[in-house]
Design a protein around this motif. Structure first.
Motif, PDB file in Angstrom:
ATOM      1  N   LEU A  70      41.382  35.002  25.463  1.00  0.00           N
ATOM      2  CA  LEU A  70      42.574  34.909  26.312  1.00  0.00           C
ATOM      3  C   LEU A  70      43.791  35.519  25.626  1.00  0.00           C
ATOM      4  O   LEU A  70      44.654  36.103  26.291  1.00  0.00           O
ATOM      5  CB  LEU A  70      42.831  33.454  26.694  1.00  0.00           C
ATOM      6  N   PHE A  71      43.857  35.400  24.305  1.00  0.00           N
ATOM      7  CA  PHE A  71      44.974  36.028  23.596  1.00  0.00           C
ATOM      8  C   PHE A  71      44.918  37.545  23.748  1.00  0.00           C
ATOM      9  O   PHE A  71      45.925  38.192  24.057  1.00  0.00           O
ATOM     10  CB  PHE A  71      44.963  35.648  22.118  1.00  0.00           C
ATOM     11  N   ARG A  72      43.763  38.132  23.524  1.00  0.00           N
ATOM     12  CA  ARG A  72      43.641  39.585  23.637  1.00  0.00           C
ATOM     13  C   ARG A  72      43.922  40.058  25.068  1.00  0.00           C
ATOM     14  O   ARG A  72      44.463  41.150  25.278  1.00  0.00           O
ATOM     15  CB  ARG A  72      42.247  40.036  23.215  1.00  0.00           C
ATOM     16  N   ALA A  73      43.576  39.220  26.042  1.00  0.00           N
ATOM     17  CA  ALA A  73      43.827  39.572  27.443  1.00  0.00           C
ATOM     18  C   ALA A  73      45.262  39.263  27.854  1.00  0.00           C
ATOM     19  O   ALA A  73      45.676  39.598  28.975  1.00  0.00           O
ATOM     20  CB  ALA A  73      42.848  38.830  28.346  1.00  0.00           C
ATOM     21  N   LYS A  74      46.026  38.611  26.959  1.00  0.00           N
ATOM     22  CA  LYS A  74      47.428  38.248  27.204  1.00  0.00           C
ATOM     23  C   LYS A  74      47.579  37.356  28.442  1.00  0.00           C
ATOM     24  O   LYS A  74      48.425  37.559  29.304  1.00  0.00           O
ATOM     25  CB  LYS A  74      48.296  39.511  27.347  1.00  0.00           C
ATOM     26  N   ILE A  75      46.724  36.333  28.506  1.00  0.00           N
ATOM     27  CA  ILE A  75      46.715  35.396  29.639  1.00  0.00           C
ATOM     28  C   ILE A  75      46.822  33.976  29.112  1.00  0.00           C
ATOM     29  O   ILE A  75      46.065  33.577  28.213  1.00  0.00           O
ATOM     30  CB  ILE A  75      45.430  35.545  30.481  1.00  0.00           C
ATOM     31  N   ASP A  76      47.743  33.190  29.654  1.00  0.00           N
ATOM     32  CA  ASP A  76      47.836  31.772  29.324  1.00  0.00           C
ATOM     33  C   ASP A  76      46.600  31.065  29.873  1.00  0.00           C
ATOM     34  O   ASP A  76      46.177  31.330  31.007  1.00  0.00           O
ATOM     35  CB  ASP A  76      49.104  31.178  29.957  1.00  0.00           C
ATOM     36  N   PRO A  77      45.974  30.163  29.108  1.00  0.00           N
ATOM     37  CA  PRO A  77      44.744  29.510  29.561  1.00  0.00           C
ATOM     38  C   PRO A  77      44.893  28.701  30.837  1.00  0.00           C
ATOM     39  O   PRO A  77      43.904  28.479  31.557  1.00  0.00           O
ATOM     40  CB  PRO A  77      44.356  28.613  28.381  1.00  0.00           C
ATOM     41  N   LYS A  78      46.123  28.255  31.148  1.00  0.00           N
ATOM     42  CA  LYS A  78      46.334  27.451  32.361  1.00  0.00           C
ATOM     43  C   LYS A  78      46.628  28.294  33.592  1.00  0.00           C
ATOM     44  O   LYS A  78      46.807  27.761  34.693  1.00  0.00           O
ATOM     45  CB  LYS A  78      47.476  26.469  32.116  1.00  0.00           C
ATOM     46  N   THR A  79      46.662  29.600  33.459  1.00  0.00           N
ATOM     47  CA  THR A  79      46.934  30.478  34.597  1.00  0.00           C
ATOM     48  C   THR A  79      45.889  30.288  35.690  1.00  0.00           C
ATOM     49  O   THR A  79      44.684  30.402  35.427  1.00  0.00           O
ATOM     50  CB  THR A  79      46.916  31.953  34.153  1.00  0.00           C
ATOM     51  N   PRO A  80      46.300  29.985  36.926  1.00  0.00           N
ATOM     52  CA  PRO A  80      45.310  29.849  38.006  1.00  0.00           C
ATOM     53  C   PRO A  80      44.539  31.157  38.205  1.00  0.00           C
ATOM     54  O   PRO A  80      45.134  32.241  38.236  1.00  0.00           O
ATOM     55  CB  PRO A  80      46.167  29.524  39.230  1.00  0.00           C
ATOM     56  N   VAL A  81      43.241  31.043  38.333  1.00  0.00           N
ATOM     57  CA  VAL A  81      42.386  32.223  38.436  1.00  0.00           C
ATOM     58  C   VAL A  81      42.795  33.107  39.611  1.00  0.00           C
ATOM     59  O   VAL A  81      42.793  34.340  39.519  1.00  0.00           O
ATOM     60  CB  VAL A  81      40.904  31.804  38.565  1.00  0.00           C
ATOM     61  N   ASN A  82      43.160  32.477  40.736  1.00  0.00           N
ATOM     62  CA  ASN A  82      43.453  33.260  41.940  1.00  0.00           C
ATOM     63  C   ASN A  82      44.799  33.977  41.892  1.00  0.00           C
ATOM     64  O   ASN A  82      45.174  34.662  42.846  1.00  0.00           O
ATOM     65  CB  ASN A  82      43.355  32.392  43.196  1.00  0.00           C
ATOM     66  N   THR A  83      45.524  33.836  40.758  1.00  0.00           N
ATOM     67  CA  THR A  83      46.777  34.579  40.616  1.00  0.00           C
ATOM     68  C   THR A  83      46.606  35.826  39.739  1.00  0.00           C
ATOM     69  O   THR A  83      47.558  36.585  39.571  1.00  0.00           O
ATOM     70  CB  THR A  83      47.884  33.691  40.004  1.00  0.00           C
ATOM     71  N   LEU A  84      45.421  36.028  39.185  1.00  0.00           N
ATOM     72  CA  LEU A  84      45.180  37.215  38.357  1.00  0.00           C
ATOM     73  C   LEU A  84      45.112  38.459  39.228  1.00  0.00           C
ATOM     74  O   LEU A  84      44.480  38.450  40.291  1.00  0.00           O
ATOM     75  CB  LEU A  84      43.861  37.068  37.581  1.00  0.00           C
ATOM     76  N   ASN A  85      45.754  39.537  38.784  1.00  0.00           N
ATOM     77  CA  ASN A  85      45.654  40.784  39.535  1.00  0.00           C
ATOM     78  C   ASN A  85      44.427  41.577  39.065  1.00  0.00           C
ATOM     79  O   ASN A  85      43.756  41.201  38.093  1.00  0.00           O
ATOM     80  CB  ASN A  85      46.940  41.613  39.419  1.00  0.00           C
ATOM     81  N   ASP A  86      44.147  42.676  39.745  1.00  0.00           N
ATOM     82  CA  ASP A  86      42.947  43.454  39.436  1.00  0.00           C
ATOM     83  C   ASP A  86      42.949  43.962  38.000  1.00  0.00           C
ATOM     84  O   ASP A  86      41.904  43.962  37.332  1.00  0.00           O
ATOM     85  CB  ASP A  86      42.816  44.638  40.399  1.00  0.00           C
TER      86      ASP A  86
END
Length: 271
Positions: free
Chosen positions: A178-194
């Motif tokens: 998740l760090f390498r992807a620059k995503i907070d672990p609590k980010t809702p999956v359905n808010t991720l863009n392509d």
């Protein structure tokens, strides 16, 4: 605790070393590691041969003759060690499997490990394994598959750890993914863009492949008693609370994420 890279190393080595071997005897020190009484377990297993060994998520599957499978789960950790002659094997184990050529292997479980003998016809109803999803290093784990499971309001860490969605990843590797992807672990999956989904897909595969190529974590042993090469030095933020982020020098934090904790960079992984 062994995760996908370590389990793959073990299963591949076991397949190479144990294929076509016939069980001669089994020593059981701790019967609760089995799914049946030890005498029944021994009677059913002795005389069967191993056709091949493979993994499903964090489980190791031995396909046996006579339409049976032997299933091995390392629980919270275990030393699964091969010996090529009876004189060389360790005497520290809960279970020891001897083959007719005098080789064998021992299972020393640290916590919660177990071995189960299952008829092939019963595998489809085996609760612990029947719903395990494909693993990220399986050829069937495609971007299309990953996009198909990136739905719902669950946090992205929960998705990655859900064995019914992705088989084999645990709380060791997920932090740096998740760090390498620059995503907070609590980010809702359905808010991720392509773009985020594409990047996360590639990062999952790359991180696990790197560890697999290095024979897994440095504190885990393979089938021959050799430790992996993926040491703490390769962790980016995982378990590095209070140290500087390798990308921006912000202080790495440990946060609660449901029933688990996560290590993040608060600047690189903004919610």
């Amino acid at each position: 605790m062994a995760e996908l890279p370590e389990i793959m190393v073990l299963s591949q080595q076991m397949d190479k070393e144990l294929k076509s071997k016939e069980f001669k005897s089994i020593d059981v020190v701790q019967e609760k590691c089995l799914n049946m009484e030890s005498e029944d377990f021994k009677r059913e297993l002795i005389g069967k041969t191993i056709e091949n060994v493979y993994n499903k998520g964090k489980w190791i599957f031995f396909k046996l003759s006579d339409d049976y499978h032997l299933l091995l789960n390392l629980g919270m950790g275990a030393d699964i060690l091969y010996y090529d002659s009876y004189e060389d094997f360790t005497d520290e184990y809960q279970c020891c499997f001897h083959f007719t050529d005098n080789s064998g292997f021992t299972c020393k479980f640290w916590w919660f490990g177990h071995v189960e003998l299952i008829k092939n016809s019963e595998l489809g109803d085996h609760k612990p394994t029947k719903d395990i999803a494909i693993s990220p290093l399986d050829p069937q784990f495609t971007l299309g598959y990953f996009k198909s499971i990136c739905k719902g309001r669950a946090g992205v860490k929960n998705l990655i750890l859900n064995q019914k969605k992705i088989g084999g990843i645990g709380n060791v590797y997920v932090h740096d993914i998740l760090f390498r992807a620059k995503i907070d672990p609590k980010t809702p999956v359905n808010t991720l863009n392509d773009a985020q989904i594409d990047n996360l897909f590639e990062t999952i595969k790359e991180n696990l492949k790197k560890s697999l190529d290095m024979k897994g974590l440095a504190y885990e042993m393979d089938f021959y008693g050799n430790n992996g090469k993926f040491s703490r030095d390769y962790f980016l933020v995982a378990y590095n609370e209070g140290e500087k982020c390798p990308d921006c020098s912000a202080v790495i934090q440990k946060i609660k994420t449901g029933s688990t904790s996560s290590y993040i960079c608060p600047e690189c992984q903004k919610l």
